[in-house]
Enzyme design. Structure first.
Site, PDB file in Angstrom:
ATOM      1  N   SER A  27      -8.389   7.677  -4.782  1.00  0.00           N
ATOM      2  CA  SER A  27      -8.934   6.385  -4.364  1.00  0.00           C
ATOM      3  C   SER A  27      -7.871   5.299  -4.241  1.00  0.00           C
ATOM      4  O   SER A  27      -8.147   4.125  -4.466  1.00  0.00           O
ATOM      5  CB  SER A  27     -10.029   5.939  -5.339  1.00  0.00           C
ATOM      6  OG  SER A  27      -9.477   5.772  -6.632  1.00  0.00           O
ATOM      7  N   ALA A  30      -4.752   5.241   0.698  1.00  0.00           N
ATOM      8  CA  ALA A  30      -4.912   6.349   1.659  1.00  0.00           C
ATOM      9  C   ALA A  30      -6.314   6.938   1.565  1.00  0.00           C
ATOM     10  O   ALA A  30      -6.992   7.130   2.588  1.00  0.00           O
ATOM     11  CB  ALA A  30      -3.856   7.420   1.400  1.00  0.00           C
ATOM     12  N   LYS A  49      -9.790  10.290 -10.176  1.00  0.00           N
ATOM     13  CA  LYS A  49      -9.482  10.813 -11.517  1.00  0.00           C
ATOM     14  C   LYS A  49     -10.037   9.924 -12.639  1.00  0.00           C
ATOM     15  O   LYS A  49     -10.519  10.414 -13.632  1.00  0.00           O
ATOM     16  CB  LYS A  49      -7.964  10.949 -11.629  1.00  0.00           C
ATOM     17  CG  LYS A  49      -7.460  11.650 -12.854  1.00  0.00           C
ATOM     18  CD  LYS A  49      -5.961  11.898 -12.720  1.00  0.00           C
ATOM     19  CE  LYS A  49      -5.345  12.419 -13.985  1.00  0.00           C
ATOM     20  NZ  LYS A  49      -3.886  12.625 -13.848  1.00  0.00           N
ATOM     21  N   THR A  57      -1.601   2.389  -5.701  1.00  0.00           N
ATOM     22  CA  THR A  57      -1.783   1.242  -4.798  1.00  0.00           C
ATOM     23  C   THR A  57      -2.027  -0.049  -5.580  1.00  0.00           C
ATOM     24  O   THR A  57      -1.470  -1.101  -5.263  1.00  0.00           O
ATOM     25  CB  THR A  57      -2.979   1.478  -3.849  1.00  0.00           C
ATOM     26  OG1 THR A  57      -2.703   2.622  -3.051  1.00  0.00           O
ATOM     27  CG2 THR A  57      -3.236   0.277  -2.949  1.00  0.00           C
ATOM     28  N   GLU A 127      12.934  -7.692   2.160  1.00  0.00           N
ATOM     29  CA  GLU A 127      13.250  -6.706   1.118  1.00  0.00           C
ATOM     30  C   GLU A 127      14.448  -5.889   1.568  1.00  0.00           C
ATOM     31  O   GLU A 127      14.846  -5.942   2.741  1.00  0.00           O
ATOM     32  CB  GLU A 127      12.036  -5.812   0.818  1.00  0.00           C
ATOM     33  CG  GLU A 127      10.998  -6.530  -0.032  1.00  0.00           C
ATOM     34  CD  GLU A 127       9.823  -5.673  -0.456  1.00  0.00           C
ATOM     35  OE1 GLU A 127       9.173  -6.037  -1.426  1.00  0.00           O
ATOM     36  OE2 GLU A 127       9.533  -4.647   0.202  1.00  0.00           O
ATOM     37  N   ASP A 228      -0.971  15.751  -9.973  1.00  0.00           N
ATOM     38  CA  ASP A 228      -1.995  16.808  -9.928  1.00  0.00           C
ATOM     39  C   ASP A 228      -2.221  17.378  -8.524  1.00  0.00           C
ATOM     40  O   ASP A 228      -2.405  18.583  -8.360  1.00  0.00           O
ATOM     41  CB  ASP A 228      -3.331  16.260 -10.466  1.00  0.00           C
ATOM     42  CG  ASP A 228      -3.154  15.605 -11.824  1.00  0.00           C
ATOM     43  OD1 ASP A 228      -2.597  16.258 -12.722  1.00  0.00           O
ATOM     44  OD2 ASP A 228      -3.549  14.435 -11.979  1.00  0.00           O
ATOM     45  N   HIS A 249      13.188   3.432  -8.626  1.00  0.00           N
ATOM     46  CA  HIS A 249      13.256   1.998  -8.365  1.00  0.00           C
ATOM     47  C   HIS A 249      14.268   1.396  -9.338  1.00  0.00           C
ATOM     48  O   HIS A 249      14.250   1.721 -10.525  1.00  0.00           O
ATOM     49  CB  HIS A 249      11.879   1.363  -8.575  1.00  0.00           C
ATOM     50  CG  HIS A 249      11.744  -0.005  -7.986  1.00  0.00           C
ATOM     51  ND1 HIS A 249      12.373  -1.108  -8.542  1.00  0.00           N
ATOM     52  CD2 HIS A 249      11.082  -0.456  -6.899  1.00  0.00           C
ATOM     53  CE1 HIS A 249      12.081  -2.174  -7.805  1.00  0.00           C
ATOM     54  NE2 HIS A 249      11.297  -1.803  -6.802  1.00  0.00           N
ATOM     55  N   ARG A 295      17.942   1.383  -2.507  1.00  0.00           N
ATOM     56  CA  ARG A 295      17.491   1.561  -3.898  1.00  0.00           C
ATOM     57  C   ARG A 295      18.289   2.591  -4.684  1.00  0.00           C
ATOM     58  O   ARG A 295      18.541   2.417  -5.873  1.00  0.00           O
ATOM     59  CB  ARG A 295      16.020   1.997  -3.912  1.00  0.00           C
ATOM     60  CG  ARG A 295      15.112   0.862  -3.643  1.00  0.00           C
ATOM     61  CD  ARG A 295      13.665   1.258  -3.718  1.00  0.00           C
ATOM     62  NE  ARG A 295      12.894   0.082  -3.327  1.00  0.00           N
ATOM     63  CZ  ARG A 295      11.607   0.053  -3.118  1.00  0.00           C
ATOM     64  NH1 ARG A 295      10.892   1.146  -3.252  1.00  0.00           N
ATOM     65  NH2 ARG A 295      11.004  -1.056  -2.766  1.00  0.00           N
ATOM     66  N   HIS A 356       9.702   6.074  -9.135  1.00  0.00           N
ATOM     67  CA  HIS A 356       8.841   5.139  -8.408  1.00  0.00           C
ATOM     68  C   HIS A 356       8.004   5.814  -7.332  1.00  0.00           C
ATOM     69  O   HIS A 356       6.812   5.552  -7.214  1.00  0.00           O
ATOM     70  CB  HIS A 356       9.734   4.069  -7.785  1.00  0.00           C
ATOM     71  CG  HIS A 356       8.996   2.984  -7.057  1.00  0.00           C
ATOM     72  ND1 HIS A 356       8.029   2.218  -7.671  1.00  0.00           N
ATOM     73  CD2 HIS A 356       9.089   2.535  -5.776  1.00  0.00           C
ATOM     74  CE1 HIS A 356       7.554   1.331  -6.789  1.00  0.00           C
ATOM     75  NE2 HIS A 356       8.169   1.523  -5.636  1.00  0.00           N
ATOM     76  N   GLU A 380       0.897   9.304  -0.605  1.00  0.00           N
ATOM     77  CA  GLU A 380       2.131   9.767  -1.269  1.00  0.00           C
ATOM     78  C   GLU A 380       2.169  11.268  -1.493  1.00  0.00           C
ATOM     79  O   GLU A 380       3.252  11.875  -1.473  1.00  0.00           O
ATOM     80  CB  GLU A 380       2.291   9.018  -2.607  1.00  0.00           C
ATOM     81  CG  GLU A 380       3.660   9.231  -3.236  1.00  0.00           C
ATOM     82  CD  GLU A 380       3.919   8.310  -4.427  1.00  0.00           C
ATOM     83  OE1 GLU A 380       3.183   7.321  -4.613  1.00  0.00           O
ATOM     84  OE2 GLU A 380       4.873   8.587  -5.170  1.00  0.00           O
ATOM     85  N   ARG A 391      12.675   6.229   0.963  1.00  0.00           N
ATOM     86  CA  ARG A 391      11.685   5.358   1.607  1.00  0.00           C
ATOM     87  C   ARG A 391      12.159   3.919   1.654  1.00  0.00           C
ATOM     88  O   ARG A 391      12.683   3.376   0.684  1.00  0.00           O
ATOM     89  CB  ARG A 391      10.355   5.418   0.841  1.00  0.00           C
ATOM     90  CG  ARG A 391       9.322   4.444   1.397  1.00  0.00           C
ATOM     91  CD  ARG A 391       7.964   4.631   0.778  1.00  0.00           C
ATOM     92  NE  ARG A 391       7.907   4.298  -0.618  1.00  0.00           N
ATOM     93  CZ  ARG A 391       7.871   3.051  -1.106  1.00  0.00           C
ATOM     94  NH1 ARG A 391       7.932   2.009  -0.290  1.00  0.00           N
ATOM     95  NH2 ARG A 391       7.791   2.851  -2.398  1.00  0.00           N
ATOM     96  N   SER A 396       5.202   2.150   2.037  1.00  0.00           N
ATOM     97  CA  SER A 396       4.245   3.119   1.491  1.00  0.00           C
ATOM     98  C   SER A 396       2.797   2.717   1.763  1.00  0.00           C
ATOM     99  O   SER A 396       1.982   3.560   2.138  1.00  0.00           O
ATOM    100  CB  SER A 396       4.478   3.342   0.005  1.00  0.00           C
ATOM    101  OG  SER A 396       4.362   2.134  -0.679  1.00  0.00           O
ATOM    102  N   LEU A 397       2.466   1.436   1.576  1.00  0.00           N
ATOM    103  CA  LEU A 397       1.078   1.046   1.875  1.00  0.00           C
ATOM    104  C   LEU A 397       0.797   1.196   3.370  1.00  0.00           C
ATOM    105  O   LEU A 397      -0.302   1.557   3.783  1.00  0.00           O
ATOM    106  CB  LEU A 397       0.804  -0.392   1.416  1.00  0.00           C
ATOM    107  CG  LEU A 397       0.773  -0.623  -0.097  1.00  0.00           C
ATOM    108  CD1 LEU A 397       0.448  -2.085  -0.416  1.00  0.00           C
ATOM    109  CD2 LEU A 397      -0.224   0.290  -0.782  1.00  0.00           C
TER     110      LEU A 397
HETATM  111  C1  SIN Z   1       8.609  -3.420  -4.963  1.00  0.00           C
HETATM  112  O1  SIN Z   1       7.841  -4.374  -4.962  1.00  0.00           O
HETATM  113  O2  SIN Z   1       9.786  -3.486  -5.291  1.00  0.00           O
HETATM  114  C2  SIN Z   1       8.099  -2.087  -4.566  1.00  0.00           C
HETATM  115  C3  SIN Z   1       7.789  -2.072  -3.147  1.00  0.00           C
HETATM  116  C4  SIN Z   1       7.895  -0.682  -2.623  1.00  0.00           C
HETATM  117  O3  SIN Z   1       8.166   0.253  -3.350  1.00  0.00           O
HETATM  118  O4  SIN Z   1       7.743  -0.524  -1.414  1.00  0.00           O
END
Ligand code: SIN
Length: 566
Positions: A27, A30, A49, A57, A127, A228, A249, A295, A356, A380, A391, A396-397
């Site tokens: 949930s 994705a 789960k 998320t 970023e 899992d 991260h 990163r 991360h 993911e 990445r 990711s979102l």
């Molecule tokens: C973060 O806020 O540093 C993580 C963002 C991400 O992993 O895309």
């Protein structure tokens, strides 16, 4: 919605049986987005789960990268994504994600996502490794805002039924899977629901179980992220790809008594500086982009400074910003650190790297199909190749939204083409069973809990930010020993061990999953004798484009095999 119309219990089977058109496991963004898409053409059951909200998320801070700023283009976003991915991105998948990301984010805004605005445009932030300001966000709680909007819609959709506290153990596959035939069909899963084993049959199944950060002791991930879905997919015969690429991260909170908690990269994006215990800035020694270097480079730099100064963390300094700015821009971080006695507008933030994000996972194409008929994967746990070896921040979102919709639409289409969920002869994945006489004894439960920590420690030491052959071999031996201690089969079969049907103890099932996934990550890391993106081999420190511009695919029953990039 009425439960009876959705599920039928068959008393003749060993476990209660439920039926649905499309089953979604997970949930996060994705799974939720897939549910909404699938429900346009099918009845959907979404299991999760723990609670509907709890997922990676929910904790995503940074935002969603999307090429919507006036100086931005799809081409630039594709370029940045591919350059972060160090040559291993699947270009079709990247183009799909970036182009379809625009309507997906627009739609989220239309549905009421209350992201930060500046005039008539979302307030785009910067970023690391992005050539443009392209991150839309809601303070540092973008994941929470996204989750709230999607859950609200899911709960208002009549054709979606949600079931919390349902732990998916193993896929239900047909018998041809067991006789060596390549064509495997997935018919749903066996799950633990209210302490009982239940078979949930589905015409189409979508795996959206998220990540595996909890395989490491330091992580930004919540407790549910024990890998899992990766383990269940592997045991069912899915092809797994890029399993060596775990992203660390650079900055998770390191504070006595506080949980390991993400300190968003956006803090460095807003000018936050890293300093070691001696008060020295150090990033200029490691990369021209300093704090905004990729990163993996920042994580290794921090690890090196911790070693050089013989100190367990470094510090992040955002004190040049006012208390008001910090409270408005980083409310989640600021409230959490305040709770532990730290005022980040005047105090330095103690940080160190943590696991991360998993770039690898269940191999899928851009339609989210896996190599099992009827099984789709997104988010993911899936690997379309959008991230390559590393990445890009806040992709990711975006991936979850884009491939969530694709999974939902394609699974619903597949489901409507199937007559029933009844398979010819169902089988659970092959299991190398074990003598588990005492699974319910206190001593055994203590052994299992201790085993989780041993797995985490061995991965951190040997399969972490830096790896080498000796450490990786050591980890494989360690994992086999842990399995033996738990009464599981000896080393050769350990990677395929499943608990299916033997215990409804969640910790035990999680531990077995962790062993399976730890083995995959370690084995894949051993095979890739070069350094690239999230995978750094101290004994092979260079990127080797001649031999290694290709990806490692692993499948149960075979020696891990390689394929070239197309
Ligand atoms: C973060 O806020 O540093 C993580 C963002 C991400 O992993 O895309």
């Amino acid at each position: 919605m009425n439960t009876e119309s959705h599920f039928t219990a068959l008393e003749s089977e060993a476990h209660p049986r439920w039926d649905t058109d499309v089953l979604i496991i997970g949930s996060g963004a994705a799974g939720l987005r897939a549910a909404l898409a699938a429900s346009e053409n099918a009845d959907v059951t979404l299991i999760t789960k723990t609670t509907l909200k709890e997922s990676n998320t929910l904790y995503a801070q940074g935002g969603i990268a999307v090429a919507m700023n006036i100086d931005d283009t799809v081409e630039l976003h594709v370029q940045d994504t591919c350059s972060a991915g160090c040559g291993l991105c699947d270009i079709d998948a990247v183009e799909t994600m970036v182009a379809e990301g625009i309507p997906r984010v627009t739609e989220l805004l239309d549905w009421g996502a209350n992201f930060d605005w500046e005039g008539t445009l979302p307030r785009f932030t910067q970023e690391a490794a992005h050539s443009r300001r392209r991150i839309v966000h809601k303070g540092d709680a973008t994941g929470r805002e996204t989750t709230d909007v999607l859950i609200q819609r899911v709960l208002n959709t009549e054709r979606i039924r949600t079931i919390s506290n349902a732990f998916a153990i193993d896929m239900l596959t047909d018998s041809t899977a067991q006789s060596g035939n390549n064509s495997i069909t997935c018919y749903g899963i066996t799950a633990i629901v209210e302490n009982q084993l239940v078979n949930i049959y589905a015409k189409a199944t979508i795996l959206a179980t998220g990540g595996l950060g909890r395989l490491y002791p330091c992580t930004s991930n919540p407790e549910v992220a024990t890998g899992d879905g990766f383990a269940a997919a592997w045991r069912a015969g899915c092809e797994m790809i890029d399993m060596e690429f775990v992203q660390f991260h650079p900055t998770t909170l390191y504070l006595d008594g506080a949980p390991s908690f993400l300190i968003s990269e956006a803090v460095r994006g807003e000018g936050g500086r890293l300093i070691n215990i001696r008060g020295e800035r150090f990033m200029e020694k490691y990369h021209e982009k300093e704090e905004l270097a990729p990163r993996d480079i920042v994580s290794r730099a921090i690890q090196n400074e911790m070693l050089l100064t013989d100190f367990p963390c470094v510090y992040l300094d955002i004190t040049h910003k006012s208390a008001e700015f910090i409270q408005e821009r980083f409310p989640t971080i600021s409230n959490t650190t305040t709770h532990y006695g730290l005022d980040i507008s005047i105090d330095l933030i103690p940080v160190r790297p943590g696991a991360h994000f998993m770039m690898g996972g269940v191999r899928t194409n851009t339609a989210t199909e896996t190599n099992l008929n009827g099984l789709f994967a997104c988010g993911e746990v899936a690997c379309t190749g959008v991230h390559g070896a590393n990445r890009l921040a806040s992709n990711s979102l975006l991936e979850c939204l884009v491939f969530g919709v694709r999974a939902g639409e394609n699974a619903a289409m597949y489901a409507t083409s199937q007559e029933s969920t009844l398979p010819p002869k169902i089988q659970i994945p092959r299991c190398d069973y074990i003598h588990l006489n005492d699974v319910n004894s206190e001593i055994f439960k203590d052994t299992v809990l201790a085993a989780k920590d041993v797995i985490r420690d061995t991965l951190w030491e040997n399969v972490g930010i830096e790896r080498d052959e000796e450490g990786l071999e050591f980890a494989l031996t360690d994992l086999a020993e842990i399995a033996t201690e738990m009464g599981l089969n000896p080393s050769t079969s350990m990677p395929t061990t499943s608990m299916n049907g033997q215990s409804t103890d969640i910790h035990l099932n999680e531990t077995v999953n962790m062993l399976n996934v730890a083995w995959m990550i370690t084995r894949a890391s051993l095979i890739r004798t070069e350094s690239r993106g999230g995978h750094y081999r101290a004994d092979f420190p260079d990127q080797d484009d001649v031999s290694w511009n290709r990806r490692v695919i692993m499948k149960i029953g075979n020696e891990p095999e390689f394929v070239g990039l197309t």
